[in-house]
Design a protein around this motif. Structure first.
Motif, short mmCIF file in Angstrom:
data_model
loop_
_atom_site.label_atom_id
_atom_site.label_comp_id
_atom_site.label_asym_id
_atom_site.label_seq_id
_atom_site.Cartn_x
_atom_site.Cartn_y
_atom_site.Cartn_z
N ARG A 1 -9.09 2.42 -2.26
CA ARG A 1 -8.51 2.07 -3.56
C ARG A 1 -8.21 3.38 -4.29
O ARG A 1 -9.11 4.17 -4.57
CB ARG A 1 -9.47 1.20 -4.38
N LEU A 2 -6.95 3.61 -4.60
CA LEU A 2 -6.54 4.87 -5.20
C LEU A 2 -6.68 4.84 -6.72
O LEU A 2 -7.07 5.83 -7.33
CB LEU A 2 -5.08 5.18 -4.83
N GLN A 3 -6.33 3.73 -7.32
CA GLN A 3 -6.37 3.59 -8.77
C GLN A 3 -7.01 2.24 -9.10
O GLN A 3 -6.35 1.20 -9.03
CB GLN A 3 -4.95 3.64 -9.35
N MET B 1 1.96 -0.50 -8.62
CA MET B 1 2.38 0.47 -7.61
C MET B 1 1.26 1.48 -7.34
O MET B 1 0.58 1.94 -8.27
CB MET B 1 3.63 1.21 -8.11
N ASP B 2 1.06 1.82 -6.07
CA ASP B 2 0.12 2.85 -5.63
C ASP B 2 -1.32 2.53 -6.02
O ASP B 2 -2.13 3.43 -6.30
CB ASP B 2 0.50 4.23 -6.18
N ALA B 3 -1.68 1.26 -6.02
CA ALA B 3 -3.06 0.88 -6.35
C ALA B 3 -4.01 1.23 -5.22
O ALA B 3 -5.19 1.53 -5.46
CB ALA B 3 -3.13 -0.62 -6.64
N TYR B 4 -3.53 1.22 -3.97
CA TYR B 4 -4.40 1.49 -2.83
C TYR B 4 -3.62 2.16 -1.72
O TYR B 4 -2.38 2.16 -1.72
CB TYR B 4 -5.06 0.21 -2.33
N ALA C 1 0.82 -1.21 0.00
CA ALA C 1 0.00 0.00 0.00
C ALA C 1 0.86 1.26 0.00
O ALA C 1 2.03 1.25 0.39
CB ALA C 1 -0.91 0.01 1.23
N GLN C 2 0.24 2.35 -0.42
CA GLN C 2 0.80 3.68 -0.17
C GLN C 2 0.28 4.09 1.20
O GLN C 2 -0.92 4.13 1.42
CB GLN C 2 0.34 4.67 -1.23
N VAL C 3 1.18 4.36 2.14
CA VAL C 3 0.80 4.62 3.53
C VAL C 3 0.97 6.09 3.85
O VAL C 3 2.03 6.67 3.63
CB VAL C 3 1.62 3.76 4.51
#
Length: 325
Positions: free
Chosen positions: A311-313, A266-269, A35-37
């Motif tokens: 979910r970012l992307q 990368m950076d999916a969530y 995750a992106q934290v």
């Protein structure tokens, strides 16, 4: 991960209980390792905003000599998520504590720490599995499966399905994962070899070992650095195994179990916690209950955590649902 503990327990003992909580909780959080934290500061808000600056479309129009073009404006997309509290506790009685050799609270901290890790891991998993980018495995040609109930016993995660998942991520310009969250250093990150990552169930691993081109981790070069739980790789994907991988019991054709393999870029969530309140080990000693415990018979040990997941992307992750039969 910061811990906040309750007073009235001797500091060395409390520190030991905290350590037990962490040692059982962190290694189990496989679903947050990619995750992106981002943390929220205390006394601010319960909602965090992940911000993405949008890419510009290519400009292939030649400049006109002496004429300044109109130019573009910077634009952003915001994704928000709300931090929530989670927790549980158990009661310990004075007689048990008095007749033991002071192992009860240690065991309680271990059991609760394991529960905390499992709980947070499953919370993240469910958010990821609510994603909209889904493929249904299908061995027929042309492919006909368009929902979970179409999946039959032969629709396994084979080479073609893995390649289609890779292609799906590539077509959305999903970057390969180059760093992961380090369990032994809180939420700092560790660089890893560039690759997409797929989370699989151990039953799926058994089938993957029969896929031509799958390289099991035990055959890697000696100086390779496997990911936590890594079982092998296929072309541009590294597979990590967890018993917490999603299984839709009786979800397929004829009531077969349908397994989910989650492919990630990368950076999916994103995952966020409240700074200083990520995880707390809370111990209430016997006699601290006041009139609610008139004979000083009960104490408690528990955990409390704060976390938000989003979910970012959507297109940087793809869920492949398949059979393992």
């Amino acid at each position: 991960m910061a811990l906040n503990t309750t007073a009235n327990i001797p500091y060395p003992v409390n520190t030991y209980y905290d350590r037990q909580l962490l040692s059982r909780a962190l290694p189990l959080l496989l679903h947050d390792r990619f995750a992106q934290v981002r943390d929220l500061p205390m006394h601010n808000t319960d909602t965090i905003k992940f911000r993405k600056y949008n890419a510009l479309s290519a400009n292939t129009t030649p400049l006109t000599p002496g004429v300044t073009p109109e130019g573009k404006q910077l634009s952003v997309t915001d994704v928000t998520t709300q931090i929530k509290q989670y927790g549980d506790y158990m009661t310990v009685d004075d007689f048990t504590l008095d007749t033991s050799i002071d192992l009860v609270l240690m065991e309680a901290a271990e059991v609760l720490g394991e529960q905390a890790g499992q709980s947070l891991d499953l919370i993240i998993r469910e958010v990821l599995h609510a994603g909209t980018n889904i493929r249904y495995a299908d061995v027929t040609a042309p492919k006909a499966n368009d929902e979970r109930t179409d999946i039959t016993t032969g629709d396994k995660l084979l080479a073609d399905e893995i390649r289609l998942a890779i292609w799906t991520l590539k077509m959305q310009n999903a970057k390969r994962i180059t760093k992961i969250v380090s369990a032994d250093r809180g939420y700092n990150t560790t660089p890893v070899a560039s690759a997409y990552v797929a989370m699989v169930h151990p039953t799926t691993t058994l089938n993957l070992r029969g896929v031509s081109g799958f390289e099991p981790v035990e055959k890697y070069y000696q100086n390779s650095q496997p990911l936590p739980g890594e079982v092998g790789k296929f072309e541009e994907v590294r597979f990590v195994e967890t018993t917490n991988a999603k299984v839709f019991e009786d979800g397929g054709n004829g009531g077969i179990d349908v397994y989910s393999t989650l492919f990630l870029g990368m950076d999916a969530y994103g995952v966020s916690r409240l700074s200083g309140r990520a995880m707390e080990n809370i111990v209430k000693p016997v006699g601290s209950g006041g009139t609610e415990d008139p004979l000083n018979q009960r104490g408690t040990s528990g955990w409390k955590a704060t976390m938000g997941v989003t979910r970012l992307q959507e297109m940087f992750m793809v869920r492949v649902e398949h059979s393992n039969e």
